[in-house]
Design a protein around this motif. Structure first.
Motif: not given
Length: 68
Positions: A35-36, A39, A60
């Motif tokens: 995600k980033r 993450r 997550e």
């Protein structure tokens, strides 16, 4: 393939309840998304038919951390 004898990793612990106890197996798909920078998102699902899936679990976490 998920079966009673399949050894799950720590981060896959939520899938234990889906292990068949009758010796059969289930085909589970594991998707991983970053995600980033740090993450990570994992999603586990099984295909029901051409138009539907059954999401079994997701997780997550911050990949800079050691524990989940």
């Amino acid at each position: 393939m998920l079966s009673h004898v399949y050894q799950l990793f720590e981060y896959q612990g939520g899938l234990a309840k889906y292990c068949p106890s009758d010796g059969s197996s289930r085909k589970i798909v594991e998707l991983t998304f970053k995600k980033r920078d740090n993450r990570v998102l994992k999603i586990w699902y099984e295909q029901i038919d051409d138009n539907a899936i059954n999401v079994l679990d997701n997780l997550e976490w911050d990949s800079d951390k050691i524990q989940f």
